[in-house]
Design a protein around this motif. Structure first.
Motif, PDB file in Angstrom:
ATOM      1  N   ASP A 120       0.820  -1.216   0.000  1.00  0.00           N
ATOM      2  CA  ASP A 120       0.000   0.000   0.000  1.00  0.00           C
ATOM      3  C   ASP A 120       0.855   1.269   0.000  1.00  0.00           C
ATOM      4  OD1 ASP A 120      -2.855  -1.262   1.018  1.00  0.00           O
ATOM      5  OD2 ASP A 120      -1.116  -2.254   1.902  1.00  0.00           O
ATOM      6  N   ILE A 121       0.436   2.256  -0.801  1.00  0.00           N
ATOM      7  CA  ILE A 121       1.112   3.551  -0.785  1.00  0.00           C
ATOM      8  C   ILE A 121       0.748   4.262   0.512  1.00  0.00           C
ATOM      9  CG2 ILE A 121       1.291   5.807  -1.912  1.00  0.00           C
ATOM     10  CD1 ILE A 121       0.822   4.396  -4.581  1.00  0.00           C
ATOM     11  N   VAL A 122       1.754   4.750   1.219  1.00  0.00           N
ATOM     12  CA  VAL A 122       1.540   5.416   2.513  1.00  0.00           C
ATOM     13  C   VAL A 122       0.693   6.678   2.302  1.00  0.00           C
ATOM     14  CG1 VAL A 122       2.658   6.548   4.455  1.00  0.00           C
ATOM     15  CG2 VAL A 122       3.689   4.502   3.444  1.00  0.00           C
ATOM     16  N   GLY A 123      -0.278   6.875   3.185  1.00  0.00           N
ATOM     17  CA  GLY A 123      -1.139   8.046   3.112  1.00  0.00           C
ATOM     18  C   GLY A 123      -2.329   7.891   2.180  1.00  0.00           C
ATOM     19  N   ASP A 124      -2.483   6.722   1.568  1.00  0.00           N
ATOM     20  CA  ASP A 124      -3.630   6.488   0.687  1.00  0.00           C
ATOM     21  C   ASP A 124      -4.852   6.189   1.549  1.00  0.00           C
ATOM     22  OD1 ASP A 124      -5.516   5.715  -1.170  1.00  0.00           O
ATOM     23  OD2 ASP A 124      -4.184   4.380  -2.275  1.00  0.00           O
ATOM     24  N   THR A 125      -5.774   7.140   1.597  1.00  0.00           N
ATOM     25  CA  THR A 125      -6.959   7.001   2.451  1.00  0.00           C
ATOM     26  C   THR A 125      -8.117   6.331   1.720  1.00  0.00           C
ATOM     27  OG1 THR A 125      -7.661   9.235   1.837  1.00  0.00           O
ATOM     28  CG2 THR A 125      -6.355   9.012   3.845  1.00  0.00           C
ATOM     29  N   HIS A 126      -7.908   5.963   0.469  1.00  0.00           N
ATOM     30  CA  HIS A 126      -8.990   5.334  -0.302  1.00  0.00           C
ATOM     31  C   HIS A 126      -8.755   3.831  -0.480  1.00  0.00           C
ATOM     32  CE1 HIS A 126     -12.386   5.872  -3.212  1.00  0.00           C
ATOM     33  NE2 HIS A 126     -11.944   4.698  -3.600  1.00  0.00           N
ATOM     34  N   HIS A 127      -7.541   3.460  -0.870  1.00  0.00           N
ATOM     35  CA  HIS A 127      -7.226   2.054  -1.134  1.00  0.00           C
ATOM     36  C   HIS A 127      -6.243   1.470  -0.127  1.00  0.00           C
ATOM     37  CE1 HIS A 127      -8.898   2.827  -5.185  1.00  0.00           C
ATOM     38  NE2 HIS A 127      -8.158   3.909  -5.177  1.00  0.00           N
ATOM     39  N   GLY A 128      -5.631   2.309   0.707  1.00  0.00           N
ATOM     40  CA  GLY A 128      -4.449   1.903   1.464  1.00  0.00           C
ATOM     41  C   GLY A 128      -4.711   1.234   2.801  1.00  0.00           C
ATOM     42  N   ASP A 129      -3.636   1.160   3.598  1.00  0.00           N
ATOM     43  CA  ASP A 129      -3.659   0.537   4.915  1.00  0.00           C
ATOM     44  C   ASP A 129      -3.900   1.642   5.953  1.00  0.00           C
ATOM     45  OD1 ASP A 129      -2.869  -0.471   7.461  1.00  0.00           O
ATOM     46  OD2 ASP A 129      -1.591  -1.982   6.518  1.00  0.00           O
ATOM     47  N   PHE A 130      -5.134   1.736   6.417  1.00  0.00           N
ATOM     48  CA  PHE A 130      -5.528   2.868   7.259  1.00  0.00           C
ATOM     49  C   PHE A 130      -4.810   2.855   8.609  1.00  0.00           C
ATOM     50  CE2 PHE A 130      -9.511   1.838   4.743  1.00  0.00           C
ATOM     51  CZ  PHE A 130      -9.175   2.706   3.717  1.00  0.00           C
ATOM     52  N   THR A 131      -4.559   1.655   9.156  1.00  0.00           N
ATOM     53  CA  THR A 131      -3.846   1.569  10.441  1.00  0.00           C
ATOM     54  C   THR A 131      -2.417   2.087  10.292  1.00  0.00           C
ATOM     55  OG1 THR A 131      -5.164  -0.357  11.068  1.00  0.00           O
ATOM     56  CG2 THR A 131      -3.136   0.031  12.311  1.00  0.00           C
ATOM     57  N   LEU A 132      -1.735   1.652   9.246  1.00  0.00           N
ATOM     58  CA  LEU A 132      -0.364   2.123   9.017  1.00  0.00           C
ATOM     59  C   LEU A 132      -0.344   3.634   8.810  1.00  0.00           C
ATOM     60  CD1 LEU A 132       2.627   1.459   8.548  1.00  0.00           C
ATOM     61  CD2 LEU A 132       2.095   1.143   6.119  1.00  0.00           C
ATOM     62  N   ASN A 133      -1.298   4.152   8.059  1.00  0.00           N
ATOM     63  CA  ASN A 133      -1.368   5.602   7.840  1.00  0.00           C
ATOM     64  C   ASN A 133      -1.461   6.353   9.165  1.00  0.00           C
ATOM     65  OD1 ASN A 133      -1.364   5.149   5.081  1.00  0.00           O
ATOM     66  ND2 ASN A 133      -3.577   5.409   4.838  1.00  0.00           N
ATOM     67  N   LYS A 134      -2.314   5.865  10.068  1.00  0.00           N
ATOM     68  CA  LYS A 134      -2.498   6.535  11.366  1.00  0.00           C
ATOM     69  C   LYS A 134      -1.216   6.511  12.189  1.00  0.00           C
ATOM     70  CE  LYS A 134      -7.463   5.822  12.133  1.00  0.00           C
ATOM     71  NZ  LYS A 134      -8.466   5.081  12.938  1.00  0.00           N
ATOM     72  N   ILE A 135      -0.521   5.373  12.173  1.00  0.00           N
ATOM     73  CA  ILE A 135       0.709   5.234  12.958  1.00  0.00           C
ATOM     74  C   ILE A 135       1.788   6.177  12.425  1.00  0.00           C
ATOM     75  CG2 ILE A 135       2.615   3.665  13.555  1.00  0.00           C
ATOM     76  CD1 ILE A 135       0.489   1.382  13.516  1.00  0.00           C
ATOM     77  N   ILE A 136       1.963   6.221  11.112  1.00  0.00           N
ATOM     78  CA  ILE A 136       2.994   7.082  10.529  1.00  0.00           C
ATOM     79  C   ILE A 136       2.663   8.552  10.752  1.00  0.00           C
ATOM     80  CG2 ILE A 136       4.031   7.821   8.330  1.00  0.00           C
ATOM     81  CD1 ILE A 136       3.975   4.897   7.460  1.00  0.00           C
ATOM     82  N   LEU A 137       1.387   8.912  10.648  1.00  0.00           N
ATOM     83  CA  LEU A 137       0.978  10.286  10.931  1.00  0.00           C
ATOM     84  C   LEU A 137       1.293  10.662  12.379  1.00  0.00           C
ATOM     85  CD1 LEU A 137      -0.456  12.948  10.273  1.00  0.00           C
ATOM     86  CD2 LEU A 137      -2.636  11.812  10.738  1.00  0.00           C
ATOM     87  N   ALA A 138       0.968   9.759  13.320  1.00  0.00           N
ATOM     88  CA  ALA A 138       1.242  10.027  14.736  1.00  0.00           C
ATOM     89  C   ALA A 138       2.745  10.129  15.008  1.00  0.00           C
ATOM     90  CB  ALA A 138       0.626   8.923  15.594  1.00  0.00           C
ATOM     91  N   ASP A 139       3.541   9.300  14.329  1.00  0.00           N
ATOM     92  CA  ASP A 139       4.993   9.283  14.546  1.00  0.00           C
ATOM     93  C   ASP A 139       5.698  10.492  13.948  1.00  0.00           C
ATOM     94  OD1 ASP A 139       4.863   6.895  15.910  1.00  0.00           O
ATOM     95  OD2 ASP A 139       5.604   5.664  14.257  1.00  0.00           O
ATOM     96  N   THR A 140       5.236  10.944  12.775  1.00  0.00           N
ATOM     97  CA  THR A 140       5.996  11.944  12.010  1.00  0.00           C
ATOM     98  C   THR A 140       5.285  13.281  11.837  1.00  0.00           C
ATOM     99  OG1 THR A 140       5.059  11.256   9.873  1.00  0.00           O
ATOM    100  CG2 THR A 140       7.013  10.058  10.661  1.00  0.00           C
ATOM    101  N   ASP A 141       3.980  13.318  12.119  1.00  0.00           N
ATOM    102  CA  ASP A 141       3.166  14.521  11.916  1.00  0.00           C
ATOM    103  C   ASP A 141       3.150  14.959  10.454  1.00  0.00           C
ATOM    104  OD1 ASP A 141       1.392  16.378  13.013  1.00  0.00           O
ATOM    105  OD2 ASP A 141       2.947  17.914  13.157  1.00  0.00           O
ATOM    106  N   VAL A 142       3.295  14.000   9.537  1.00  0.00           N
ATOM    107  CA  VAL A 142       3.229  14.296   8.107  1.00  0.00           C
ATOM    108  C   VAL A 142       1.953  13.663   7.545  1.00  0.00           C
ATOM    109  CG1 VAL A 142       4.313  14.016   5.855  1.00  0.00           C
ATOM    110  CG2 VAL A 142       5.742  14.380   7.863  1.00  0.00           C
ATOM    111  N   ARG A 143       1.114  14.516   6.955  1.00  0.00           N
ATOM    112  CA  ARG A 143      -0.148  14.026   6.392  1.00  0.00           C
ATOM    113  C   ARG A 143      -0.168  14.320   4.894  1.00  0.00           C
ATOM    114  NH1 ARG A 143      -5.265  13.420   8.708  1.00  0.00           N
ATOM    115  NH2 ARG A 143      -4.654  14.650  10.522  1.00  0.00           N
ATOM    116  N   ARG A 144      -0.062  13.288   4.078  1.00  0.00           N
ATOM    117  CA  ARG A 144      -0.191  13.433   2.628  1.00  0.00           C
ATOM    118  C   ARG A 144      -0.218  12.048   1.993  1.00  0.00           C
ATOM    119  NH1 ARG A 144       4.096  15.506  -1.252  1.00  0.00           N
ATOM    120  NH2 ARG A 144       2.944  14.013  -2.544  1.00  0.00           N
ATOM    121  N   LEU A 145      -0.648  11.990   0.731  1.00  0.00           N
ATOM    122  CA  LEU A 145      -0.469  10.790  -0.068  1.00  0.00           C
ATOM    123  C   LEU A 145       0.975  10.810  -0.566  1.00  0.00           C
ATOM    124  CD1 LEU A 145      -1.556   8.305  -1.688  1.00  0.00           C
ATOM    125  CD2 LEU A 145      -2.016   9.912  -3.550  1.00  0.00           C
TER     126      LEU A 145
END
Length: 227
Positions: A165-190
């Motif tokens: 899954d492409i990180v930050g993909d809120t349509h097709h991606g891994d939503f749990t991984l997206n949340k963890i990376i956002l919390a860790d890095t404070d970066v929100r984007r596809l």
């Protein structure tokens, strides 16, 4: 919003599209919403013709035409698959090098699929301390991606279908991984960037190559997990 211009002449203009900006107006947008062709038109004082698409959430290099004749010529190049497009994606796992050729959906909420071909090559991989569900120490990889076809969300669909899954993909991606990376890095984007575009100038007949610098967020996330 200022749009960086990479090249402009009397026939075409090549710009860097920021994330979260649609290329053109659609029926779901408010009347006063910003979109790329309007902003570039306001900047240049010219009528802008769109010839290819980037998803609103994807950043990077895009060519626009300044006349209907030039738009027609460029559109034909895309239809004949004569244009070389290179993207950089940050994905889950390590896909290595290869080609995805599964059919993909043609649009949102559709069940109709069309053939699609995506070539990819992993450039760099880092193992993280991210673990959830049955996954442990999830790897993240920077991948160079070259699509042969241009279907709706083609790259996002292909990588998701193959569990990269492409990180930050809120349509097709891994939503749990997206949340963890956002919390860790404070970066929100596809994490998908149109890095390079190669085509023939529709009036001059010369080969044109344009590159867009990889946004800092990609290395910021990779560097965070290298610690």
């Amino acid at each position: 919003m200022e749009i960086p211009i990479l090249y402009q002449d009397e026939h075409i203009i090549v710009v860097e599209k920021p994330i979260d900006l649609p290329v053109h107006k659609n029926d779901f947008m408010p009347n006063d919403a910003a979109y790329l062709t309007k902003l570039v038109g306001d900047m240049t004082g010219k009528w802008i013709y769109n010839v290819h698409r980037l998803d609103s959430k994807t950043s990077g290099v895009i060519v626009l035409a300044l006349s209907s004749e030039m738009a027609k010529e460029l559109t034909l190049q895309f239809e004949r698959k004569e244009v070389q497009k290179t993207y950089i994606a940050l994905v889950q796992g390590n896909p290595g090098t290869g080609t995805f050729d599964q059919k993909v959906l043609v649009k949102k909420k559709s069940k109709f699929k069309k053939p699609a071909v995506t070539h990819y090559k992993t450039l760099e991989t880092v193992e993280t301390n991210i673990s959830y569900k049955e996954k442990e120490n999830v790897a993240l990889s920077l991948v160079e991606v070259k699509p042969e076809t241009g279907r709706w969300h083609q790259l996002r669909q292909h990588f998701a279908k193959n569990q990269f899954d492409i990180v930050g993909d809120t349509h097709h991606g891994d939503f749990t991984l997206n949340k963890i990376i956002l919390a860790d890095t404070d970066v929100r984007r596809l994490f998908l960037h149109a890095q390079k575009l190669e085509f023939v100038h529709p009036a001059e007949g010369t080969k044109m190559v344009f590159e867009s610098k990889l946004p800092d967020e990609f290395q910021k996330v990779m560097e965070h997990y290298k610690k």
